[in-house]
Enzyme design. Sequence first.
Site, mmCIF file in Angstrom:
data_model
loop_
_atom_site.group_PDB
_atom_site.id
_atom_site.type_symbol
_atom_site.label_atom_id
_atom_site.label_comp_id
_atom_site.label_asym_id
_atom_site.label_seq_id
_atom_site.Cartn_x
_atom_site.Cartn_y
_atom_site.Cartn_z
ATOM 1 N N LYS A 162 42.548 64.448 87.003
ATOM 2 C CA LYS A 162 41.399 65.026 86.734
ATOM 3 C C LYS A 162 40.252 64.293 87.559
ATOM 4 C CE LYS A 162 38.645 64.305 82.245
ATOM 5 N NZ LYS A 162 38.522 63.628 81.038
ATOM 6 N N SER A 199 37.309 66.829 77.855
ATOM 7 C CA SER A 199 36.901 67.159 79.221
ATOM 8 C C SER A 199 37.634 67.262 80.094
ATOM 9 C CB SER A 199 36.058 65.745 79.327
ATOM 10 O OG SER A 199 37.011 64.464 79.160
ATOM 11 N N SER A 217 39.329 64.081 74.655
ATOM 12 C CA SER A 217 39.471 65.019 75.848
ATOM 13 C C SER A 217 41.020 65.148 76.470
ATOM 14 C CB SER A 217 38.626 63.978 76.995
ATOM 15 O OG SER A 217 37.152 64.225 76.666
#
Lengths: 436, 436
Positions: A81, A150, A174
């Site tokens: 990420k 996210s 997330s």
Amino acid sequence: MNMQLRDDPARLTASEARRRIDGGALTATRLVAACLERIERREPDVLAWEHVDAKGALETAARLDAGPTTGLLHGIPFGVKDILDTFDQPSTYGSPIYRGHRPPWDAATVALARAQGGIALGKTVTTEFANRHAGKTRNPLDPAHTPGGSSSGSAAAVADFHVPLAIGTQTGGSVVRPAAYCGVYGYKPSFRLLSNTGVRTNTEQFDTVGLMARSVEDVALFKAAVGELPFVPVAPDEVSAPRIGICCTPHWDQTEPATRDALDAAVRALEAAGARVVNVSLPAFFDALDRAHKLICGFESLRNYADELTRWPDQVSEDFKRERVEVGTAASLAEFRDALRLGERARRWMDAMIAEQALDALLTPSAAGEAPEGLASTGQATFNYLWTHLHMPAVTLPHFTGPRGLPVGIQLVGPRYADDRHLSLVAWADRVLAAS
Amino acid sequence: MNMQLRDDPARLTASEARRRIDGGALTATRLVAACLERIERREPDVLAWEHVDAKGALETAARLDAGPTTGLLHGIPFGVKDILDTFDQPSTYGSPIYRGHRPPWDAATVALARAQGGIALGKTVTTEFANRHAGKTRNPLDPAHTPGGSSSGSAAAVADFHVPLAIGTQTGGSVVRPAAYCGVYGYKPSFRLLSNTGVRTNTEQFDTVGLMARSVEDVALFKAAVGELPFVPVAPDEVSAPRIGICCTPHWDQTEPATRDALDAAVRALEAAGARVVNVSLPAFFDALDRAHKLICGFESLRNYADELTRWPDQVSEDFKRERVEVGTAASLAEFRDALRLGERARRWMDAMIAEQALDALLTPSAAGEAPEGLASTGQATFNYLWTHLHMPAVTLPHFTGPRGLPVGIQLVGPRYADDRHLSLVAWADRVLAAS
């Protein structure tokens, strides 16, 4: 699945790929090449990646293929990420402020995965600062729907066979929410089990590095590698008649029928397999945790992003300003302290309740329902923030679908710090649900 | 003090300088110039600075002088421990690995201080990664003695009138100990009161941004600025007959006579001024916190520094490897979890004890004694780690000296999150001790 698909190394779990590499039936180079081919074909529709380091990954694979087969992740590509730093790839945190930024280090979890032979294939799309302003990624199962966030790119990349493993982070929901929306396994560990070094801070009080994979076995493998922890393979055979508490959370009225149906079906299957399922009621003071969570995030964000808000205010999204900065500005210091104390009280209550009722896990929704339509919002953390706040390990399992044919997750939450035992229980439940 | 010294703006506290600037009797430019002159004269002996941004500071001062007098720190220069990031100055974390490194951002506390008109004069020396491998700084009161660490440069710079204020960090005793050794006020706030964004992580579980100053009034001012918190001026007049618990800690046998004398004298003076002083005994399980603290630091360090330990092992000190990496390697996951739980238990016990006994503060040593001779070691965190572990606000006061004429601090520790009230109590004690 036709023969060609079954033989595609990109479709393998990390554990299976690792076994084949170990046995000489697969090479890291072939695995990376298969993933890169898949990305080339699918990325225009999915947009999971901020950066793909094809050249670096192939070089690392060749180097690994030339050496002995050692580390836990030997030859296994993984996604990172883009809220985590990488020394050899850009790290933008989903913000135009950091376009092209190159940190001097790897985030600790990335360094540890690489030390175990893992190959950092690239950076996956994150929402802005791992908050709620959406990135470009689409749900690979239906590009008109959000992949969740996210950790949007990590979930989409794993679901769409770009990589078998990806690192995400969770401050509210997330990891678990995008994993549920994309139909993969998402694991948020106990708080502080994995290092946050090299992760751009969102809310210190809650930021938790989490993992995405396509099997529970892979979650356990990946956890050991990124945490420099003993590898404890999941042992579903050792689980018998677990006690599971159904937790409706204070937000049951927001569940969609598909989620309620999935939970009902899960309960029936788990009970049939020997689980003892009981209802768990949360005390009334838990109702205040939603606001406390948002208040702490806002209070911290206003301060944690002081540099960006001072020097680059025009490049911070309106979403961030409204959902975090405005909340933080309105929050008093006394409210912040009260919110911290409320969390401590809730963790104490939960520890005691789990011990008293001798529960092995809680069963609860992963999200309200299927991934919502549209890309502007990544959905809500309604069914996730609580477990982040309580520091408990949480895993979403992908065995159900909703009315649109999109995945509906169910979430198993374990006692704090009991991650290894919890993953075995999750593996047991996974096997039961897969067979039912 | 002769006339020339009394008129030297570098000798003013931040609050007094701020008043003079506000009243037109002083300018930011003159204050910065005075600090730079002092640094030029003294730095060869003290070596407090990793980097001084003379040009940038004078430019900022000129800009502030040309505008209205607004922020809490308008025109006040401050030092920044080089474990915090600054966008316009190098940030090296006390490690040769990061020589010349330029982060793209300001640490949150630096950005907030600047937003209040503060002038980041430069980066002060830190031990390697805010651990225990010493930097170059000497104690300004006797250059053969350590200034303490890890916030070595911040303490020395404030003590030696290079700047009125400096930011430090404390994971064990890295603010309170150097402040005590150098004879200034050192404040470690409640855990999570100040943002760690842009601070190179040492141990997430304990890292706390702290402050150095030459008055309690300045501590309160600086805290408000770097925390974007309401400015609550200290109110010693509102303190009456406080209840203070003497806490010998599990390490009383390590105190030097000078420290015991200082505490005795403090108790007599505070009692004479109306304080009610009682003895506080810690339960036996507190004895295990020393090891738990070191174990958590080691467990985290091994992982938090995975990148450096993997890619630059030869540039990590033997001190760090011995005190952190070896401890971390030997620590099991079960021990780490037990250590976390022990801390939670200790915090609960302390909260309850303080409430039951209606204590306003604890009085305890700041360090074993005067700053030890030699520069290789920065001394021990023996009398500090406990308060970091317990998340309690702690302030060291500089009213005593030892047999070598070096400062001996006493430490006042307050209830968790009650920082404002605690600073008023500290201001009251400070006034009593200054007059006694």
